[in-house]
Structure formats: structure tokens, C-alpha cells
Design an enzyme around this catalytic site. Structure first.
Site, PDB file in Angstrom:
ATOM      1  N   TYR A 118      32.153 -57.300 -61.965  1.00 19.53           N
ATOM      2  CA  TYR A 118      32.072 -57.493 -60.517  1.00 19.53           C
ATOM      3  C   TYR A 118      33.425 -57.871 -59.908  1.00 19.53           C
ATOM      4  CZ  TYR A 118      26.999 -57.496 -61.132  1.00 19.53           C
ATOM      5  OH  TYR A 118      25.706 -57.129 -61.439  1.00 19.53           O
ATOM      6  N   HIS A 119      34.408 -58.174 -60.736  1.00 21.51           N
ATOM      7  CA  HIS A 119      35.648 -58.788 -60.238  1.00 21.51           C
ATOM      8  C   HIS A 119      36.778 -58.465 -61.203  1.00 21.51           C
ATOM      9  CE1 HIS A 119      38.456 -62.192 -59.525  1.00 21.51           C
ATOM     10  NE2 HIS A 119      37.924 -62.274 -58.325  1.00 21.51           N
ATOM     11  N   PHE A 120      37.500 -57.379 -61.063  1.00 25.56           N
ATOM     12  CA  PHE A 120      37.466 -56.359 -60.023  1.00 25.56           C
ATOM     13  C   PHE A 120      37.234 -55.004 -60.694  1.00 25.56           C
ATOM     14  CE2 PHE A 120      40.524 -59.603 -58.683  1.00 25.56           C
ATOM     15  CZ  PHE A 120      40.062 -59.951 -57.432  1.00 25.56           C
ATOM     16  N   VAL A 151      38.684 -59.488 -64.410  1.00 29.53           N
ATOM     17  CA  VAL A 151      39.212 -60.831 -64.615  1.00 29.53           C
ATOM     18  C   VAL A 151      38.175 -61.828 -64.104  1.00 29.53           C
ATOM     19  CG1 VAL A 151      40.402 -60.812 -62.386  1.00 29.53           C
ATOM     20  CG2 VAL A 151      41.189 -62.359 -64.184  1.00 29.53           C
TER      21      VAL A 151
END
Length: 739
Positions: A628-630, A635
Site C-alpha cells: 500500500y505504500h508505495f 517501504v
């Protein structure tokens, strides 16, 4: 085998889910390998037909045909040839009916509904065989082409059910969950806002968005619209309808198409575009298992729904007459598309060429909406920000977090020009539904700290990115990292079902070799009153600069306080996992927010002599936050490291008996305490663990309130990377006066 290509999208976005559909005449014995350019075409199983019928064969695995497919044995080849001849004869007979049905399709307002009809008399002896795979080839130039074969279902992939984290968020809020006949008539006139409320008003820019009339099947009442129900947890619509005549395939298709339109309008898919229309997508299957006429009931389950590459949904329906299942439709896809030639995002320089169709709950026009924010997270950056960013397709680039961590919905205004990086400001919005994952999974009485931080930081970084921070070196692949910051809660507020409005200001920009540094200030408000404010430094790093991070201690490994003690003190363990499993007492972080299972504590110890905590968390490549990130640059969010520290402090507060001093305590974010952070490293999927330590430095009491403040650090295996000052947690009684 018939292969029919889908309409290709005419902007630089990601391809639609499936690039080509196959109508299989034989079940596949094993799935074909996935292509690097097109997903495999998987199978769907229709629900069981009545006992008196014979269910058509359905492939149990993915069905694809390629030049290298193995040849069948002689018996299978003979059966295939016989079946093919029968199908060819049947298709020839159906050509006339298909041509006649094209006239009926034209009467549905030009929508491109993928379907076929057979004029089945009530005396037909083999209702169970009336299963038709509908093939569609649609282009604006040639229009709609339809072909079909009986008894062979279209196959497509069954997605996993939605989770609380990736659940689709409706673009507008309304209490309307049922519709009467008058409401459906209003939708037929295109009066969407009159039915669902002013949040759906688009100032008349979408006159083609309206409910289609049915010649053979018509919805008469919608009994329920639920956003996260059904087997895929993506939505369900239950309705009553009526069927006229002896054309059950057409009737079932019309009812399903109307159900898809109603759900799409309720979800607000049309709010993404101006000058939009509904159109059908991939082929789907219609199965008729009994005669039907008169009143019917329909249940439509949303299989998939998304805003990429355009807004779309796919549904399955089951139709009952007199309590008996009489028809099923599998895989009908509805898309929302703009008229050809209309701009759908910013032009060069970030200029917005026209009203793009999105207004906020207060009636104000947005520059960019959820459609663009979703493209900024996992789609085409050129659509989100302008053609200068299209070159980043497929590259590691600065992106917004996605799905449940995407916490900016709309850009309402930007004061600044692309390429001028000395100053600028923006106004953005985020809608926070009461059923959001973080309310359900937090130990807090309201929004957890991680969402406060992420919401504020995402809107600030979007301003710098929109103004062109990475365009200073367009050939570089930049990663975004937060470096420093401080933020303060200004007042207690319950943010459930509220729209958070943020003002972000770019203070300065420093461009170095391989690095761009930007400082922002920001203020968040709800109902016109600020509730959170802060300032933060971001860095855009190319790969060599990112690889040179050496932590907070100039590349040296500094151990935790506990590990540095010459004589190791006695350690008490707080079993967080056991308390979580028990589900008793004060709420505990669960689900995606469950960051810790075990905490070591040393009483009356640490830098301030009031208590010391240490905890570790295993890190794995499949941890949810990396996805979800990124996108293309996984990370762990620094805000989740801060959240882990807060959870350790909350558990210590409970374990120390402080909660027993209050009557009905609950955790809140402390007002007036400025949290400061420094990040000089990152938790990656290749790291094996994260370690944190907390030094309690004050325990303060007011009537009905207890506040704990600490300093903390976070390590990856090779270095200390986060330093936090004045992290605070607070317990309060529900009726306690403000601190």
C-alpha cells in the site's frame, strides 16, 4: 474458440483488467501460464441450477488457447468436432435473432449492453441448456457486435473478497439505501442528486447518466443497497422487478444492467468524469433455468469495483420468480467513460482545462477528485498530474499511498505555478467514513495517530509533487521520504463521517544533486475549526542518494538502552497478543494496526527513571503495508513506526494500573503536546525486524484524565533510524473536561 478483443482505452493509463476474452468450447485441464501483458482468463462457476435441470459444463480452471496448446486425443478430438459442428449450426440459426435484437438494443438509449436473446417458448423442454456466453466487440467507430454460443459459459477470474483495508469507498455519502418507483423514475430522467442528495450534484454536466428503461424486464423497487455486503464484500443490491413477454434472456440482462446502473450511481462512479456515459465492458453469461414472467426478485452482488483505468464495476445477479431461481447473470461489467475527445485530467503545466465533474459536499468545484488521486497512487501519473508525468509509467516514482492508506480525496485549489518551487499552497479534502478500517482496528476512541499523520503529510507532499519537484531532473527515478516534522493536536474531535479540509503551504525548496528537499506547513480543519497543525520536511531521493542513508548515528550501530546495560536489569513482559485474543478490558489495536505482540518493560528505569519499554516486530516481504505504500517503491510508513511506539505506551499504561484510576477510560490523542520526529532510514521488505524503545518521562493527572509522555527510538537491524520526542498517550473518562 472465439477470441474477441475489448475496446482499448484511449489514454496513457493501465490496460483494463482483461485484454481479451475467450469463449471456450472445451474445459481446460490446466491453467495456461500468465502473459506479461494480459492477465490470465480465469473461470467462474454459476450457482447450482434447480435439481430438475442439467447444469452446463463449466471449466474448473483457467481457460486459454495458444498456438502451443497440446493436441487432444482422437476421441476428444472427435467429440470436439461434433460439438463444434452443432454449435456452428446453432449460431447460424441465431444470426437472424441476433440481428433482430440489435434493433431492440438501439432502443436502450445507445448504451452498449452486451447480451443475446432467444425467443424461448414456455414449452421448451431443455431450460437448463439455455446458457449463453455473450461476446462483445465495441468500438466507437463500428458500434456493438454481439455473438453467442449456448451451453458454454464465459470465464473470468474470481477475485478475493475485499478486506477492511482495500474496501471501495463510495465517493459520496447519503442515507438513501432503498428506492421506490418514483425514485427509479427520477433516475431514468437523470435526476441523480434529487434521489441521492446534493453531494451527487454535477451541475448538469452528465445528462447521459440515467437509468435505462427495459423493454422486457424493469426494476420496480430497490429494497437494499449495501456497500460492503455480498460474497465479495464489495456491495449488494436487492430489488423487485417485473418481466413481460417470453424473452427471458433479454429480460434478465435488462434487469441486471439496471441494477448495475443504480449501484454505480449510488457509489458515485459518475462523479469522476464530466460528459460521461455508461457502457458495457467484457462479455458475460446469462443462464435461464425456468420460464419466468410477472413479478420477480433480484439480488446483485458486486464482484469488482474500481476507478482504474476508468470507473467500473462487475456484478453477478440471481433472479427469482415465485421463490424459484429462474435466471442468473454472471460477469456483467459496467464502465463509466467520457465522450471521445474530452479531457479528463490536467493539461501541460497542471492547467485544469474544464470542470472535471467533481464537487464537494459543500457544492464547491474540485480541481481534481478521487479518480485522479487513485491514478496518482497506482495508475497513470499523467492523468493525475498532467502529461509531464506520463513518462513515469512503469518506473519507480513518487506516488500517493493506495487503497486504505490513500487519505487525500480531492484537490480543491492550488495557489502556485508548476516549476516555481519557492512558494505555493493548496486546499485538499479527505472524507473519513465511520466504517473505515482504522476506526474498527484502533485502540483509540476516534481516529488513531497514524491517520492524523498520514492525512496531513500526503496532502503536503502532493502539493510539492504537483508543482514539479521531481521535474527538476525528469530523467531520474525519485523516491519520496519524510525526514523531519512536528505536529500538535489542537482540540479533541470525533472525525467519523466528517470531511477533513487541509491547507498546505510550501515554505521552501532546496535542489541538490540527486535530492530535492521541501519544507511544508499544514493545518487540518473540520466543520470550519482547525484541529491539527504541523510542519514537515520531505526529501525526493534518486537511487544512489537513497542508498547512502546512514541512520541517526553517522553510520554507527548504537544499541538499545537495555542492551547497553552492564548488568541486565529484571525484565517484565506484557503479553499484548494474549490480551488481544482475550478481547476483554480496554480496546487493543487489532488487524492491520496490530503492530506488537510482546513488550519488555523495566520498572523505574530508562533515561528518566520512570519506566522503560522495548519491543520488536518481525518484518516480512508480505506485510500488508508494503503493498500500500508505495506502488513500485515498497517501504513501511514512518507513521506506522510512531504508531507502534504509541501502542507500546498504551499497553504499558494499562499494565501499570493507571486505567484503574478512571471510571470508564478510553484512549484519545492528547491536545497541546507537540510530537516531533526525525527519520534517517527506512524499514524495507528485506529487513528482518524492527526494534523500538520507549523512555517514559512524565505521568500527569487531571480530573478524569491521565497523560503519559515519552521519548522513543526505532531501529532496523543495522542502525537506529527514527527518533521521537514527546510522544504522548492519554486516558480519559467520557465526561472529562478538556485538558
Amino acid at each position: 474458440m472465439t477470441i474477441t478483443p475489448l475496446d482499448t482505452l484511449e489514454f496513457d493509463g493501465e490496460p483494463f483488467d482483461v485484454l481479451a476474452w475467450s469463449l471456450a468450447l472445451e474445459p481446460a485441464t490446466s491453467p495456461a501460464p500468465r502473459s506479461s501483458t494480459a492477465p490470465a482468463v480465469p473461470a467462474v462457476r454459476p450457482t447450482t441450477a434447480p435439481a430438475s435441470s442439467v447444469t452446463a459444463p463449466v471449466p474448473s480452471t483457467t481457460a486459454q488457447v495458444s498456438a502451443g496448446s497440446p493436441s487432444p486425443d482422437p476421441i476428444a478430438a472427435l467429440l470436439h468436432e461434433v460439438r463444434s459442428e452443432l454449435v456452428t449450426a446453432h449460431l447460424s440459426a441465431m444470426d437472424v435473432q441476433t440481428a433482430l435484437q440489435q434493433r431492440a438494443l438501439a432502443g436502450l438509449g445507445g448504451e452498449h449492453i452486451a447480451r443475446v436473446s432467444t425467443d424461448l417458448a414456455p414449452a421448451s423442454p431443455t431450460w437448463a441448456e439455455q446458457s449463453f456466453a455473450v461476446m462483445v466487440d465495441y468500438t466507437p467507430a463500428t458500434g456493438l457486435a454481439v455473438s453467442a454460443a449456448p451451453g458454454h459459459p464465459v470465464v473470468f477470474e474470481l477475485p478475493a473478497p475485499a478486506t477492511t483495508m482495500n474496501a471501495f469507498k463510495f465517493l459520496a455519502r447519503t442515507p438513501i439505501t432503498t428506492l421506490r418507483g418514483a425514485d427509479l423514475a427520477a433516475l431514468g430522467r437523470g435526476e441523480v442528486a434529487a434521489v441521492f442528495g446534493p453531494a451527487y450534484d454535477q451541475e448538469g454536466v452528465n445528462p447521459a447518466i440515467r437509468l435505462t428503461d427495459g423493454a422486457h424486464g424493469t426494476l420496480t423497487e430497490v429494497l437494499e443497497i449495501a456497500g460492503r455486503e455480498g460474497p465479495w464484500a464489495r456491495g449488494r443490491l436487492r430489488a423487485a422487478g417485473r418481466i413481460e413477454g417470453h424473452d427471458p434472456v433479454t429480460a434478465a440482462t435488462e434487469l441486471t444492467w439496471q441494477a448495475a446502473q443504480v449501484f454505480a450511481m449510488r457509489a458515485g462512479l459518475q462523479l469522476c468524469l464530466a460528459g460521461a456515459r455508461f457502457q458495457a465492458g467484457e462479455p458475460f453469461e446469462v443462464t435461464v433455468s425456468a420460464p419466468m414472467t410477472g413479478p420477480v426478485e433480484l439480488t446483485a452482488d458486486v464482484v469488482q469495483i474500481d476507478l482504474l483505468p476508468r470507473p467500473w464495476l462487475r456484478i453477478n445477479t440471481e433472479i427469482r420468480c415465485a421463490g424459484q431461481v429462474v435466471a442468473r447473470v454472471h460477469g456483467l461489467t459496467l464502465e463509466v467513460a467520457e465522450e471521445p475527445g474530452l479531457p479528463i485530467g490536467p493539461e501541460a503545466g497542471g492547467e485544469i482545462p474544464r470542470f472535471l465533474g467533481r464537487r464537494n459536499a459543500f457544492g464547491q468545484r474540485a480541481l481534481l477528485g478521487e479518480f485522479h488521486m487513485t491514478h496518482s497512487a497506482r495508475g497513470d501519473l499523467g492523468i493525475a498530474l498532467g502529461p509531464e508525468f506520463s513518462a513515469y509509467a512503469g518506473r519507480r516514482a513518487t506516488r500517493m499511498p493506495n487503497h486504505g492508506l490513500q487519505l487525500c480525496d480531492r484537490v480543491m485549489a492550488v495557489d502556485g505555478r508548476r516549476g516555481q518551487l519557492d512558494a505555493g499552497s493548496s486546499h485538499t479534502e479527505y472524507d473519513s467514513p465511520a466504517d473505515s478500517w482504522y476506526y474498527l482496528e484502533s485502540a483509540n476512541a476516534s481516529m488513531p495517530n497514524v491517520v492524523y499523520m498520514e492525512t496531513s503529510l500526503q496532502s503536503a507532499l502532493l502539493l510539492g509533487y504537483f508543482l514539479g519537484a521531481t521535474l527538476t531532473s525528469p530523467g531520474e527515478d525519485f523516491s519520496l521520504r519524510n525526514l523531519d516534522g512536528s505536529a500538535t493536536v489542537l482540540r479533541e474531535v470525533d472525525l467519523r463521517d466528517k470531511t477533513i479540509q487541509q491547507t498546505s503551504r510550501l515554505i521552501d525548496t532546496t535542489v541538490l544533486v540527486g535530492v530535492v528537499l521541501q519544507t511544508f506547513s499544514y493545518e487540518l480543519a473540520v466543520d470550519g475549526e482547525p484541529f491539527y497543525a504541523g510542519e514537515s520536511l520531505f526529501g525526493f531521493f534518486n537511487a544512489p542518494a537513497l542508498a547512502n542513508q546512514n541512520g541517526l548515528d553517522n553510520g554507527e550501530f548504537v544499541p538499545t538502552w537495555l542492551d547497553s546495560q552492564e548488568h541486565r536489569p529484571a525484565v517484565r513482559v506484557i503479553d499484548v497478543a494474549a490480551r488481544r485474543a482475550a478481547g476483554t478490558g480496554l480496546p487493543c489495536a487489532v488487524g492491520h494496526l496490530a503492530m506488537l505482540d510482546r513488550i519488555e518493560t523495566v520498572d523505574s528505569a530508562g533515561a528518566f527513571g520512570l519506566g522503560y519499554l522495548r519491543a520488536t516486530r518481525a518484518v516480512a516481504a508480505d506485510d500488508w503495508f508494503f503493498g500500500y505504500h508505495f506502488h513500485l517503491d515498497p517501504v513501511m510508513p514512518g507513521s506506522l513506526g510512531v504508531e507502534a511506539v504509541i501502542q507500546a505506551m498504551q499497553e504499558w499504561t494499562i499494565d501499570s494500573g493507571l486505567a484503574a484510576e478512571l471510571l470508564a477510560p478510553e484512549f484519545v490523542l492528547p491536545v497541546g503536546v507537540s510530537l516531533s520526529w526525525r527519520y534517517r532510514g527506512q524499514i524495507l521488505a528485506t529487513d528482518e525486524r524492527m526494534t523500538l524503545e520507549v523512555h517514559i518521562k512524565s505521568v500527569e493527572r487531571r480530573r478524569g484524565r491521565i497523560r503519559v509522555i515519552a521519548d522513543a527510538s526505532v531501529w532496523k537491524p543495522s542502525m537506529r533510524i527514527y527518533e521521537l520526542t514527546d510522544v504522548a498517550v492519554e486516558l480519559r473518562d467520557a465526561d472529562a473536561q478538556p485538558w
